[in-house]
Design a protein around this motif. Structure first.
Motif, mmCIF file in Angstrom:
data_model
loop_
_atom_site.group_PDB
_atom_site.id
_atom_site.type_symbol
_atom_site.label_atom_id
_atom_site.label_comp_id
_atom_site.label_asym_id
_atom_site.label_seq_id
_atom_site.Cartn_x
_atom_site.Cartn_y
_atom_site.Cartn_z
ATOM 1 N N UNK A 115 13.094 -5.231 44.183
ATOM 2 C CA UNK A 115 12.798 -4.124 43.277
ATOM 3 C C UNK A 115 13.131 -2.828 44.002
ATOM 4 N N UNK A 116 13.737 -1.892 43.274
ATOM 5 C CA UNK A 116 14.154 -0.613 43.840
ATOM 6 C C UNK A 116 13.459 0.509 43.083
ATOM 7 N N UNK A 117 12.983 1.531 43.828
ATOM 8 C CA UNK A 117 12.255 2.652 43.247
ATOM 9 C C UNK A 117 12.753 3.939 43.882
ATOM 10 N N UNK A 118 12.824 4.988 43.080
ATOM 11 C CA UNK A 118 13.179 6.333 43.552
ATOM 12 C C UNK A 118 11.969 7.238 43.478
ATOM 13 N N UNK A 119 11.803 8.035 44.503
ATOM 14 C CA UNK A 119 10.758 9.064 44.516
ATOM 15 C C UNK A 119 11.442 10.403 44.690
ATOM 16 N N UNK A 120 11.087 11.345 43.840
ATOM 17 C CA UNK A 120 11.637 12.696 43.936
ATOM 18 C C UNK A 120 11.060 13.345 45.187
ATOM 19 N N UNK A 121 11.914 13.629 46.160
ATOM 20 C CA UNK A 121 11.472 14.195 47.434
ATOM 21 C C UNK A 121 11.266 15.696 47.416
ATOM 22 N N UNK B 194 4.184 1.957 46.276
ATOM 23 C CA UNK B 194 5.358 2.772 45.936
ATOM 24 C C UNK B 194 5.139 3.501 44.617
ATOM 25 N N UNK B 195 4.650 2.796 43.619
ATOM 26 C CA UNK B 195 4.385 3.440 42.326
ATOM 27 C C UNK B 195 3.316 4.515 42.458
ATOM 28 N N UNK B 196 2.309 4.254 43.301
ATOM 29 C CA UNK B 196 1.251 5.228 43.531
ATOM 30 C C UNK B 196 1.751 6.514 44.172
ATOM 31 N N UNK B 197 2.867 6.411 44.882
ATOM 32 C CA UNK B 197 3.472 7.584 45.520
ATOM 33 C C UNK B 197 4.487 8.266 44.605
ATOM 34 N N UNK C 115 11.012 14.792 53.198
ATOM 35 C CA UNK C 115 11.133 16.100 52.547
ATOM 36 C C UNK C 115 11.591 17.141 53.563
ATOM 37 N N UNK C 116 10.997 17.131 54.748
ATOM 38 C CA UNK C 116 11.387 18.082 55.794
ATOM 39 C C UNK C 116 12.833 17.858 56.232
ATOM 40 N N UNK C 117 13.314 16.633 56.104
ATOM 41 C CA UNK C 117 14.703 16.315 56.456
ATOM 42 C C UNK C 117 15.672 16.758 55.358
ATOM 43 N N UNK C 118 15.143 17.135 54.201
ATOM 44 C CA UNK C 118 15.994 17.571 53.101
ATOM 45 C C UNK C 118 16.484 16.443 52.213
ATOM 46 N N UNK C 119 15.829 15.295 52.261
ATOM 47 C CA UNK C 119 16.215 14.177 51.396
ATOM 48 C C UNK C 119 15.565 14.409 50.034
ATOM 49 N N UNK C 120 16.399 14.691 49.026
ATOM 50 C CA UNK C 120 15.896 15.051 47.700
ATOM 51 C C UNK C 120 15.376 13.866 46.891
ATOM 52 N N UNK C 121 16.026 12.724 47.028
ATOM 53 C CA UNK C 121 15.590 11.513 46.331
ATOM 54 C C UNK C 121 15.453 10.413 47.360
ATOM 55 N N UNK C 122 14.285 9.791 47.390
ATOM 56 C CA UNK C 122 13.986 8.782 48.391
ATOM 57 C C UNK C 122 13.958 7.412 47.717
#
Length: 177
Positions: free
Chosen positions: A169-175, A149-152, A127-134
């Motif tokens: 398996x691939x997952x995206x987290x909103x950063x 991963x799901x818990x996060x 987040x501090x690096x500015x990565x919007x989607x992880x």
């Protein structure tokens, strides 16, 4: 689990990191994660230089790599219990099968909640690096990693099948949250 924190690799943790590395080696696990843990740290200063050799765009010497930073998870006993490698951006290979964050907990310390804490701390860094989607990736049968991963906040995306037939398996987290 007491107080834990992510730290940048340094000489101060030579013995703790060596114990971490040896834990992986004695377990005989095929897949050591993140990939930087596979490097032999016997020449510890050279290992630290290796970890810092690609932590910015300016240092990259190989177009197949992206800038990445490594951190170690330290527990209340000053043990290195985990390692995380954060990729500053994605290339095609990482988009398919690697993601922004690769993390691992030493075999003897698994099942104690360290992975969840480590991932939460790594997400603060992205987040501090500015990565919007992880993007995070795990083997199709790695239920513990999938739960972490799901818990996060990980939201499933389409799986990826490697040339060897391994399903990831691939997952995206909103950063931004």
């Amino acid at each position: 689990m007491g107080s834990v924190r992510l730290v940048e690799p340094s000489l101060a943790y030579r013995e703790a990191y060596t114990n971490f590395y040896e834990d992986w080696m004695t377990e005989g696990i095929d897949a050591i994660v993140p990939w930087v843990v596979e490097q032999d740290p016997r020449d510890f200063e050279a290992y630290l230089a290796f970890l810092r050799a690609a932590d910015s765009e300016e240092k990259l010497k190989d177009d197949a790599f992206v800038p990445h930073s490594t951190y170690w998870l330290i527990n209340e006993d000053e043990e290195v219990v985990g390692a995380v490698n954060i990729r500053h951006r994605l290339n095609q290979k990482l988009l398919e099968s690697g993601g922004h964050i690769g993390y691992g907990i030493r075999p003897s310390r698994r099942g104690r909640g360290y992975a969840s804490v480590q991932l939460a701390e790594a997400l603060k860094i992205t987040k501090a690096m500015g990565i919007d989607r992880v993007l995070l990736v795990c083997d199709h049968d790695n239920e513990a990693s999938e739960r972490t991963i799901r818990g996060a906040g990980g939201v499933p995306d389409s799986p990826f099948t490697t040339e060897k037939g391994e399903v990831l398996k691939r997952f995206w987290i909103d950063g931004r949250e």
